[in-house]
Design a protein around this motif. Sequence first.
Motif, short mmCIF file in Angstrom:
data_model
loop_
_atom_site.label_atom_id
_atom_site.label_comp_id
_atom_site.label_asym_id
_atom_site.label_seq_id
_atom_site.Cartn_x
_atom_site.Cartn_y
_atom_site.Cartn_z
N UNK A 1 4.98 -11.01 -113.29
CA UNK A 1 6.02 -12.00 -112.97
C UNK A 1 7.05 -11.46 -111.98
N UNK A 2 7.13 -10.13 -111.88
CA UNK A 2 8.11 -9.54 -110.97
C UNK A 2 7.69 -9.65 -109.51
N UNK A 3 6.47 -10.13 -109.28
CA UNK A 3 6.01 -10.35 -107.91
C UNK A 3 6.31 -11.77 -107.43
N UNK A 4 6.97 -12.56 -108.28
CA UNK A 4 7.31 -13.94 -107.92
C UNK A 4 8.13 -14.05 -106.62
N UNK A 5 9.07 -13.11 -106.36
CA UNK A 5 9.85 -13.23 -105.12
C UNK A 5 8.96 -13.32 -103.88
N UNK A 6 7.87 -12.57 -103.87
CA UNK A 6 6.95 -12.60 -102.73
C UNK A 6 6.32 -13.99 -102.59
N UNK A 7 5.86 -14.54 -103.69
CA UNK A 7 5.21 -15.84 -103.66
C UNK A 7 6.19 -16.96 -103.30
N UNK A 8 7.37 -16.91 -103.91
CA UNK A 8 8.40 -17.93 -103.63
C UNK A 8 8.78 -17.91 -102.15
N UNK A 9 9.06 -16.70 -101.63
CA UNK A 9 9.47 -16.58 -100.23
C UNK A 9 8.36 -17.03 -99.29
N UNK A 10 7.12 -16.68 -99.63
CA UNK A 10 5.99 -17.09 -98.78
C UNK A 10 5.91 -18.61 -98.68
N UNK A 11 5.93 -19.28 -99.83
CA UNK A 11 5.79 -20.75 -99.85
C UNK A 11 6.96 -21.41 -99.12
#
Length: 316
Positions: A4-14
Amino acid sequence: MNWTEYFPLLIAFVVTAVVTHYLIPFLKKIKMNQTEREEGVQSHLAKAGTPTMGGLAILAGIIAASVFYAAGNPRILPVLVLTLGFGLIGFCDDYLKVIKRNSDGLLAWQKLILELIVAVIFLLIMTRGVGLSMAMLLPFGMGKTISLGIMNVPFAIIVILAIVNGVNFTDGLDGLASTITIIVALFFTVASILGNGGITPITLAVIGALMGFLVFNAYPAQIFMGDTGSLALGGFVAGAAYMMQMPLYIPIVGFIYAFELLSVAMQVTYFKMTHGKRIFKMTPIHHHFELCGWSETQIVVRFAVLTILLCVVALM
Protein backbone atom coordinates in the motif's frame (compact mmCIF):
# COMPACT_ATOMS: atom_id res chain seq x y z
CA MET A 1 7.40 -1.40 2.90
CA ASN A 2 4.05 -3.06 2.33
CA TRP A 3 2.37 -2.82 -1.06
CA THR A 4 0.00 0.00 0.00
CA GLU A 5 2.98 2.31 0.47
CA TYR A 6 3.47 2.33 -3.30
CA PHE A 7 0.12 4.09 -3.77
CA PRO A 8 1.77 7.53 -4.24
CA LEU A 9 3.35 6.26 -7.47
CA LEU A 10 0.06 4.94 -8.81
CA ILE A 11 -1.95 8.00 -7.76
CA ALA A 12 0.57 10.41 -9.29
CA PHE A 13 0.75 8.38 -12.50
CA VAL A 14 -3.02 8.36 -13.03
CA VAL A 15 -3.50 12.03 -12.10
CA THR A 16 -0.64 13.27 -14.30
CA ALA A 17 -1.60 11.08 -17.27
CA VAL A 18 -5.26 12.20 -17.14
CA VAL A 19 -4.42 15.87 -16.59
CA THR A 20 -1.86 15.83 -19.42
CA HIS A 21 -4.38 14.19 -21.77
CA TYR A 22 -6.82 17.07 -21.28
CA LEU A 23 -4.13 19.74 -20.89
CA ILE A 24 -2.69 19.23 -24.38
CA PRO A 25 -5.79 20.39 -26.35
CA PHE A 26 -6.39 23.19 -23.82
CA LEU A 27 -2.85 24.54 -24.17
CA LYS A 28 -3.14 24.31 -27.96
CA LYS A 29 -6.38 26.26 -27.83
CA ILE A 30 -4.86 29.13 -25.83
CA LYS A 31 -1.70 28.93 -27.96
CA MET A 32 0.71 27.96 -25.16
CA ASN A 33 3.16 26.79 -27.79
CA GLN A 34 6.89 26.17 -27.74
CA THR A 35 9.14 28.44 -29.80
CA GLU A 36 12.47 27.31 -31.18
CA ARG A 37 15.58 29.39 -31.86
CA GLU A 38 16.43 29.81 -35.55
CA GLU A 39 20.14 29.45 -34.72
CA GLY A 40 19.56 26.24 -32.76
CA VAL A 41 19.52 22.62 -33.93
CA GLN A 42 17.62 22.77 -37.22
CA SER A 43 15.67 19.56 -36.61
CA HIS A 44 14.11 21.24 -33.57
CA LEU A 45 12.34 23.84 -35.71
CA ALA A 46 9.67 21.19 -36.36
CA LYS A 47 8.89 21.23 -32.63
CA ALA A 48 7.62 24.82 -32.81
CA GLY A 49 3.93 24.84 -31.99
CA THR A 50 4.10 21.92 -29.55
CA PRO A 51 2.28 22.97 -26.34
CA THR A 52 4.46 23.73 -23.34
CA MET A 53 3.91 24.28 -19.60
CA GLY A 54 3.10 20.59 -19.14
CA GLY A 55 4.84 20.87 -15.80
CA LEU A 56 1.41 21.81 -14.43
CA ALA A 57 0.32 18.19 -14.92
CA ILE A 58 3.46 16.91 -13.21
CA LEU A 59 2.83 19.17 -10.22
CA ALA A 60 -0.82 18.07 -10.11
CA GLY A 61 0.25 14.45 -9.81
CA ILE A 62 2.90 15.15 -7.18
CA ILE A 63 0.52 17.24 -5.05
CA ALA A 64 -2.38 14.79 -5.35
CA ALA A 65 -0.20 11.89 -4.21
CA SER A 66 1.78 13.73 -1.53
CA VAL A 67 -1.02 15.43 0.42
CA PHE A 68 -2.39 12.10 1.63
CA TYR A 69 0.92 11.24 3.25
CA ALA A 70 2.08 14.65 4.52
CA ALA A 71 0.62 14.26 8.02
CA GLY A 72 2.38 10.97 8.69
CA ASN A 73 5.59 11.95 6.90
CA PRO A 74 6.57 15.49 7.95
CA ARG A 75 9.88 15.27 6.12
CA ILE A 76 8.16 15.42 2.73
CA LEU A 77 6.88 18.95 3.46
CA PRO A 78 10.21 20.77 2.88
CA VAL A 79 10.72 18.85 -0.38
CA LEU A 80 7.18 19.69 -1.49
CA VAL A 81 7.71 23.37 -0.65
CA LEU A 82 10.94 23.53 -2.67
CA THR A 83 9.32 21.67 -5.58
CA LEU A 84 6.23 23.88 -5.69
CA GLY A 85 8.22 27.05 -5.02
CA PHE A 86 10.50 26.56 -8.00
CA GLY A 87 7.56 25.30 -10.06
CA LEU A 88 5.77 28.58 -9.39
CA ILE A 89 8.84 30.55 -10.50
CA GLY A 90 8.94 28.45 -13.67
CA PHE A 91 5.23 29.07 -14.24
CA CYS A 92 5.76 32.85 -14.02
CA ASP A 93 8.63 32.57 -16.49
CA ASP A 94 6.58 30.46 -18.93
CA TYR A 95 3.58 32.76 -18.60
CA LEU A 96 5.59 35.85 -19.47
CA LYS A 97 7.32 34.12 -22.40
CA VAL A 98 4.30 32.47 -23.98
CA ILE A 99 1.20 34.42 -22.95
CA LYS A 100 2.71 37.88 -22.69
CA ARG A 101 5.08 37.21 -25.62
CA ASN A 102 8.01 38.48 -23.55
CA SER A 103 10.95 36.51 -24.96
CA ASP A 104 13.07 37.17 -21.86
CA GLY A 105 10.49 35.95 -19.35
CA LEU A 106 11.54 36.82 -15.83
CA LEU A 107 14.65 38.99 -15.79
CA ALA A 108 17.76 37.32 -14.40
CA TRP A 109 17.77 39.39 -11.22
CA GLN A 110 14.04 38.78 -10.66
CA LYS A 111 14.47 35.02 -11.04
CA LEU A 112 17.52 35.03 -8.76
CA ILE A 113 15.71 36.90 -5.97
CA LEU A 114 12.71 34.56 -6.16
CA GLU A 115 14.96 31.49 -6.16
CA LEU A 116 16.88 32.80 -3.14
CA ILE A 117 13.62 33.38 -1.24
CA VAL A 118 12.36 29.86 -1.97
CA ALA A 119 15.72 28.30 -1.05
CA VAL A 120 15.88 30.16 2.28
CA ILE A 121 12.28 29.18 3.15
CA PHE A 122 13.16 25.55 2.44
CA LEU A 123 16.26 25.67 4.65
CA LEU A 124 14.29 27.29 7.49
CA ILE A 125 11.59 24.59 7.33
CA MET A 126 14.22 21.86 7.11
CA THR A 127 16.29 23.06 10.07
CA ARG A 128 13.74 24.83 12.31
CA GLY A 129 10.54 22.99 11.39
CA VAL A 130 11.79 19.44 10.90
CA GLY A 131 14.94 19.87 13.00
CA LEU A 132 17.26 18.24 10.49
CA SER A 133 20.99 18.86 10.71
CA MET A 134 22.80 20.40 7.73
CA ALA A 135 25.65 17.94 8.08
CA MET A 136 26.27 16.13 4.79
CA LEU A 137 27.09 12.48 4.20
CA LEU A 138 30.42 11.90 2.48
CA PRO A 139 30.22 9.68 -0.60
CA PHE A 140 32.00 6.38 0.11
CA GLY A 141 32.62 7.69 3.64
CA MET A 142 30.98 4.74 5.44
CA GLY A 143 28.38 6.99 7.08
CA LYS A 144 30.75 9.83 7.95
CA THR A 145 29.38 13.38 7.68
CA ILE A 146 30.86 16.82 7.23
CA SER A 147 29.53 20.18 8.36
CA LEU A 148 30.69 23.53 7.05
CA GLY A 149 29.60 25.51 10.09
CA ILE A 150 28.68 29.08 9.24
CA MET A 151 29.15 28.27 5.57
CA ASN A 152 26.40 25.63 5.59
CA VAL A 153 23.66 28.02 4.46
CA PRO A 154 25.62 29.84 1.71
CA PHE A 155 26.87 26.48 0.41
CA ALA A 156 23.35 25.03 0.46
CA ILE A 157 21.94 27.96 -1.48
CA ILE A 158 24.65 27.65 -4.14
CA VAL A 159 24.06 23.89 -4.40
CA ILE A 160 20.28 24.28 -4.65
CA LEU A 161 20.50 26.92 -7.39
CA ALA A 162 23.11 24.87 -9.27
CA ILE A 163 20.94 21.74 -9.17
CA VAL A 164 17.84 23.61 -10.31
CA ASN A 165 19.65 25.21 -13.22
CA GLY A 166 21.30 21.91 -14.13
CA VAL A 167 17.91 20.18 -14.38
CA ASN A 168 16.58 23.15 -16.34
CA PHE A 169 19.39 22.84 -18.90
CA THR A 170 18.75 19.10 -19.17
CA ASP A 171 15.22 19.77 -20.40
CA GLY A 172 16.08 20.19 -24.07
CA LEU A 173 15.22 16.87 -25.72
CA ASP A 174 12.00 14.86 -25.79
CA GLY A 175 11.83 12.85 -22.59
CA LEU A 176 15.38 13.60 -21.42
CA ALA A 177 14.70 15.48 -18.17
CA SER A 178 11.78 13.18 -17.36
CA THR A 179 13.78 9.98 -17.85
CA ILE A 180 16.88 11.13 -15.96
CA THR A 181 14.82 12.44 -13.04
CA ILE A 182 12.82 9.19 -12.78
CA ILE A 183 16.13 7.37 -12.25
CA VAL A 184 17.38 9.95 -9.73
CA ALA A 185 14.04 9.82 -7.87
CA LEU A 186 14.33 6.02 -7.78
CA PHE A 187 17.80 6.38 -6.24
CA PHE A 188 16.40 8.62 -3.48
CA THR A 189 13.51 6.19 -2.97
CA VAL A 190 15.93 3.33 -2.32
CA ALA A 191 18.12 5.56 -0.14
CA SER A 192 15.07 6.69 1.86
CA ILE A 193 13.88 3.12 2.38
CA LEU A 194 17.31 1.85 3.42
CA GLY A 195 18.05 4.85 5.63
CA ASN A 196 14.50 5.42 6.94
CA GLY A 197 14.64 8.91 5.44
CA GLY A 198 10.92 9.59 5.57
CA ILE A 199 10.62 11.06 2.07
CA THR A 200 9.57 7.91 0.21
CA PRO A 201 5.98 9.10 -0.53
CA ILE A 202 7.14 12.14 -2.49
CA THR A 203 9.97 10.33 -4.30
CA LEU A 204 7.45 7.71 -5.43
CA ALA A 205 5.01 10.47 -6.38
CA VAL A 206 7.64 12.10 -8.60
CA ILE A 207 8.39 8.77 -10.27
CA GLY A 208 4.69 8.17 -10.94
CA ALA A 209 4.05 11.71 -12.16
CA LEU A 210 6.99 11.60 -14.56
CA MET A 211 5.96 8.18 -15.87
CA GLY A 212 2.48 9.58 -16.55
CA PHE A 213 3.97 12.62 -18.28
CA LEU A 214 6.47 10.55 -20.25
CA VAL A 215 3.59 8.80 -21.99
CA PHE A 216 3.07 12.08 -23.84
CA ASN A 217 6.57 13.56 -23.58
CA ALA A 218 8.59 10.69 -25.10
CA TYR A 219 9.87 11.22 -28.65
CA PRO A 220 8.12 12.63 -30.60
CA ALA A 221 6.79 14.77 -27.77
CA GLN A 222 3.16 15.88 -27.77
CA ILE A 223 3.86 18.32 -24.94
CA PHE A 224 6.83 19.90 -23.17
CA MET A 225 7.14 20.49 -19.43
CA GLY A 226 8.50 24.04 -19.79
CA ASP A 227 10.25 25.86 -16.96
CA THR A 228 7.20 25.08 -14.82
CA GLY A 229 8.24 21.44 -14.87
CA SER A 230 12.03 21.62 -15.11
CA LEU A 231 12.46 24.11 -12.26
CA ALA A 232 10.03 22.11 -10.12
CA LEU A 233 12.01 18.93 -10.76
CA GLY A 234 15.22 20.76 -9.90
CA GLY A 235 13.61 21.80 -6.62
CA PHE A 236 12.61 18.21 -5.94
CA VAL A 237 16.11 16.84 -6.58
CA ALA A 238 17.72 19.52 -4.40
CA GLY A 239 15.13 19.05 -1.65
CA ALA A 240 15.42 15.26 -1.63
CA ALA A 241 19.22 15.49 -1.56
CA TYR A 242 19.23 17.78 1.46
CA MET A 243 16.52 15.91 3.36
CA MET A 244 18.61 12.75 2.93
CA GLN A 245 21.77 14.74 3.83
CA MET A 246 23.16 13.70 0.44
CA PRO A 247 23.86 16.88 -1.56
CA LEU A 248 27.46 15.71 -2.07
CA TYR A 249 26.06 12.71 -3.95
CA ILE A 250 24.50 14.90 -6.65
CA PRO A 251 27.68 15.09 -8.80
CA ILE A 252 27.43 11.28 -8.96
CA VAL A 253 23.72 10.47 -9.30
CA GLY A 254 22.98 13.78 -11.00
CA PHE A 255 26.07 13.72 -13.20
CA ILE A 256 24.01 14.55 -16.29
CA TYR A 257 22.62 17.67 -14.61
CA ALA A 258 26.14 18.72 -13.62
CA PHE A 259 27.47 17.90 -17.10
CA GLU A 260 24.78 20.03 -18.76
CA LEU A 261 25.41 22.97 -16.42
CA LEU A 262 29.20 22.74 -16.65
CA SER A 263 29.11 22.55 -20.46
CA VAL A 264 27.23 25.85 -20.62
CA ALA A 265 29.58 27.52 -18.14
CA MET A 266 32.65 26.27 -20.02
CA GLN A 267 31.26 27.35 -23.39
CA VAL A 268 30.35 30.85 -22.25
CA THR A 269 33.66 31.39 -20.44
CA TYR A 270 35.78 30.09 -23.32
CA PHE A 271 33.74 32.08 -25.86
CA LYS A 272 34.40 35.32 -23.97
CA MET A 273 38.07 34.57 -23.31
CA THR A 274 38.83 33.68 -26.95
CA HIS A 275 36.50 36.30 -28.49
CA GLY A 276 34.23 33.89 -30.32
CA LYS A 277 35.78 30.41 -30.23
CA ARG A 278 33.82 27.42 -28.90
CA ILE A 279 34.70 24.20 -27.08
CA PHE A 280 31.49 22.40 -28.07
CA LYS A 281 29.43 22.66 -31.23
CA MET A 282 26.50 23.81 -29.12
CA THR A 283 25.42 23.78 -25.49
CA PRO A 284 23.84 22.45 -23.34
CA ILE A 285 25.89 19.36 -24.09
CA HIS A 286 23.03 17.24 -25.43
CA HIS A 287 22.86 19.59 -28.43
CA HIS A 288 26.57 18.97 -29.08
CA PHE A 289 25.89 15.25 -29.35
CA GLU A 290 22.93 15.95 -31.65
CA LEU A 291 25.19 17.91 -33.98
CA CYS A 292 27.67 15.01 -33.82
CA GLY A 293 25.00 12.78 -35.34
CA TRP A 294 23.33 11.18 -32.31
CA SER A 295 19.53 10.97 -32.49
CA GLU A 296 17.39 12.28 -29.64
CA THR A 297 16.45 8.77 -28.54
CA GLN A 298 20.10 7.66 -28.57
CA ILE A 299 21.07 10.57 -26.33
CA VAL A 300 18.21 9.91 -23.89
CA VAL A 301 18.98 6.18 -23.66
CA ARG A 302 22.74 6.66 -23.30
CA PHE A 303 22.37 9.41 -20.69
CA ALA A 304 19.86 7.21 -18.84
CA VAL A 305 22.14 4.17 -18.85
CA LEU A 306 25.02 6.28 -17.51
CA THR A 307 22.77 7.66 -14.76
CA ILE A 308 21.65 4.15 -13.75
CA LEU A 309 25.25 2.99 -13.49
CA LEU A 310 26.26 6.01 -11.41
CA CYS A 311 23.26 5.55 -9.11
CA VAL A 312 24.35 1.96 -8.49
CA VAL A 313 27.86 3.20 -7.69
CA ALA A 314 26.42 5.79 -5.29
CA LEU A 315 24.31 3.18 -3.49
CA MET A 316 27.43 1.09 -2.97
